[in-house]
Scaffold this motif. Structure first.
Motif, PDB file in Angstrom:
ATOM      1  N   MET A  83       0.849  -1.187   0.000  1.00 21.61           N
ATOM      2  CA  MET A  83       0.000   0.000   0.000  1.00 21.61           C
ATOM      3  C   MET A  83       0.886   1.239   0.000  1.00 21.61           C
ATOM      4  O   MET A  83       1.652   1.458   0.947  1.00 21.61           O
ATOM      5  CB  MET A  83      -0.911  -0.004   1.233  1.00 21.61           C
ATOM      6  N   ASN A  84       0.797   2.014  -1.057  1.00 22.82           N
ATOM      7  CA  ASN A  84       1.586   3.226  -1.208  1.00 22.82           C
ATOM      8  C   ASN A  84       0.681   4.453  -1.229  1.00 22.82           C
ATOM      9  O   ASN A  84      -0.515   4.349  -1.490  1.00 22.82           O
ATOM     10  CB  ASN A  84       2.407   3.170  -2.493  1.00 22.82           C
ATOM     11  N   ASN A  85       1.279   5.602  -0.958  1.00 23.45           N
ATOM     12  CA  ASN A  85       0.534   6.862  -0.975  1.00 23.45           C
ATOM     13  C   ASN A  85      -0.756   6.738  -0.161  1.00 23.45           C
ATOM     14  O   ASN A  85      -1.849   7.076  -0.625  1.00 23.45           O
ATOM     15  CB  ASN A  85       0.212   7.271  -2.416  1.00 23.45           C
ATOM     16  N   LEU A  86      -0.613   6.273   1.055  1.00 26.62           N
ATOM     17  CA  LEU A  86      -1.774   6.044   1.899  1.00 26.62           C
ATOM     18  C   LEU A  86      -2.480   7.336   2.262  1.00 26.62           C
ATOM     19  O   LEU A  86      -1.837   8.393   2.411  1.00 26.62           O
ATOM     20  CB  LEU A  86      -1.366   5.294   3.165  1.00 26.62           C
ATOM     21  N   LYS A  87      -3.797   7.239   2.387  1.00 26.62           N
ATOM     22  CA  LYS A  87      -4.639   8.387   2.709  1.00 26.62           C
ATOM     23  C   LYS A  87      -5.402   8.101   4.003  1.00 26.62           C
ATOM     24  O   LYS A  87      -5.625   6.933   4.336  1.00 26.62           O
ATOM     25  CB  LYS A  87      -5.638   8.627   1.573  1.00 26.62           C
ATOM     26  N   PRO A  88      -5.829   9.128   4.706  1.00 24.88           N
ATOM     27  CA  PRO A  88      -6.606   8.892   5.940  1.00 24.88           C
ATOM     28  C   PRO A  88      -7.830   8.016   5.701  1.00 24.88           C
ATOM     29  O   PRO A  88      -8.207   7.234   6.587  1.00 24.88           O
ATOM     30  CB  PRO A  88      -6.991  10.307   6.376  1.00 24.88           C
ATOM     31  N   GLU A  89      -8.426   8.107   4.539  1.00 23.73           N
ATOM     32  CA  GLU A  89      -9.606   7.291   4.245  1.00 23.73           C
ATOM     33  C   GLU A  89      -9.281   5.808   4.030  1.00 23.73           C
ATOM     34  O   GLU A  89     -10.181   4.980   3.900  1.00 23.73           O
ATOM     35  CB  GLU A  89     -10.370   7.833   3.038  1.00 23.73           C
ATOM     36  N   ASP A  90      -7.995   5.469   4.015  1.00 24.97           N
ATOM     37  CA  ASP A  90      -7.601   4.054   3.964  1.00 24.97           C
ATOM     38  C   ASP A  90      -7.602   3.417   5.355  1.00 24.97           C
ATOM     39  O   ASP A  90      -7.399   2.209   5.475  1.00 24.97           O
ATOM     40  CB  ASP A  90      -6.202   3.915   3.357  1.00 24.97           C
ATOM     41  N   THR A  91      -7.814   4.218   6.377  1.00 30.24           N
ATOM     42  CA  THR A  91      -7.857   3.689   7.737  1.00 30.24           C
ATOM     43  C   THR A  91      -8.977   2.669   7.874  1.00 30.24           C
ATOM     44  O   THR A  91     -10.135   2.959   7.566  1.00 30.24           O
ATOM     45  CB  THR A  91      -8.068   4.834   8.748  1.00 30.24           C
ATOM     46  N   ALA A  92      -8.601   1.465   8.313  1.00 29.54           N
ATOM     47  CA  ALA A  92      -9.571   0.381   8.437  1.00 29.54           C
ATOM     48  C   ALA A  92      -8.875  -0.851   8.991  1.00 29.54           C
ATOM     49  O   ALA A  92      -7.641  -0.905   9.050  1.00 29.54           O
ATOM     50  CB  ALA A  92     -10.184   0.047   7.079  1.00 29.54           C
ATOM     51  N   ALA A  93      -9.684  -1.829   9.356  1.00 30.09           N
ATOM     52  CA  ALA A  93      -9.150  -3.169   9.610  1.00 30.09           C
ATOM     53  C   ALA A  93      -9.107  -3.888   8.271  1.00 30.09           C
ATOM     54  O   ALA A  93     -10.091  -3.862   7.518  1.00 30.09           O
ATOM     55  CB  ALA A  93     -10.033  -3.905  10.595  1.00 30.09           C
ATOM     56  N   TYR A  94      -7.972  -4.500   7.976  1.00 28.41           N
ATOM     57  CA  TYR A  94      -7.781  -5.180   6.700  1.00 28.41           C
ATOM     58  C   TYR A  94      -7.799  -6.693   6.913  1.00 28.41           C
ATOM     59  O   TYR A  94      -7.115  -7.202   7.812  1.00 28.41           O
ATOM     60  CB  TYR A  94      -6.459  -4.749   6.068  1.00 28.41           C
ATOM     61  N   TYR A  95      -8.559  -7.370   6.057  1.00 29.08           N
ATOM     62  CA  TYR A  95      -8.768  -8.800   6.181  1.00 29.08           C
ATOM     63  C   TYR A  95      -8.315  -9.531   4.925  1.00 29.08           C
ATOM     64  O   TYR A  95      -8.581  -9.084   3.802  1.00 29.08           O
ATOM     65  CB  TYR A  95     -10.243  -9.111   6.418  1.00 29.08           C
ATOM     66  N   CYS A  96      -7.687 -10.659   5.123  1.00 30.28           N
ATOM     67  CA  CYS A  96      -7.306 -11.565   4.055  1.00 30.28           C
ATOM     68  C   CYS A  96      -8.410 -12.617   3.901  1.00 30.28           C
ATOM     69  O   CYS A  96      -9.023 -13.016   4.897  1.00 30.28           O
ATOM     70  CB  CYS A  96      -5.974 -12.213   4.436  1.00 30.28           C
ATOM     71  N   ALA A  97      -8.644 -13.056   2.678  1.00 29.24           N
ATOM     72  CA  ALA A  97      -9.697 -14.037   2.432  1.00 29.24           C
ATOM     73  C   ALA A  97      -9.277 -14.996   1.332  1.00 29.24           C
ATOM     74  O   ALA A  97      -8.465 -14.639   0.466  1.00 29.24           O
ATOM     75  CB  ALA A  97     -10.994 -13.337   2.045  1.00 29.24           C
TER      76      ALA A  97
END
Length: 124
Positions: A83-97
């Motif tokens: 994940m590059n050039n991250l933005k505040p709206e990328d804030t979240a819990a990230y899940y693998c599936a």
């Protein structure tokens, strides 16, 4: 089924980068299409990216295209999300599936296996 464990989340400033990892256990990992999803507080879980079992096909949510890259290493039973050039709206819990049907991963439908998630927080 495969068991999935995510890692690599953390706190980063806007414009920064993180790489998430997902470790899979199980002999049939290479037969699964793999995806990343995210869920922000108060919002529904949403599709981020998917990669086919061979790695030859990928798809991304419009909001992350050009900034995020999904990859996999079948020899190590690993999936990554750069994940590059991250933005505040990328804030979240990230899940693998994981799922055996590519379109089911992309549409978040009847997913075979989920990880427990890793938190990504992007400060302004």
């Amino acid at each position: 089924q495969v068991q999935l464990v995510e890692s690599g989340g953390g706190l980063v400033q806007a414009g920064g980068s993180l790489r998430l990892s997902c470790a899979a256990s199980g002999r049939s990992f290479s037969s699964y299409h793999m995806g990343w999803f995210r869920q922000a507080p108060g919002k529904e879980r949403a599709f981020v990216a998917v990669i086919s079992w061979s790695g030859s096909a990928t798809d991304y949510a419009d909001s992350v295209k050009g900034r995020f890259t999904i990859s996999r290493d079948n020899a190590r039973n690993m999936v990554y999300l750069q994940m590059n050039n991250l933005k505040p709206e990328d804030t979240a819990a990230y899940y693998c599936a994981a799922d055996r049907t590519y379109i089911d991963v992309k549409n978040m439908r009847a997913i075979d296996s989920w990880g427990q998630g890793t938190q990504v927080t992007v400060s302004a």
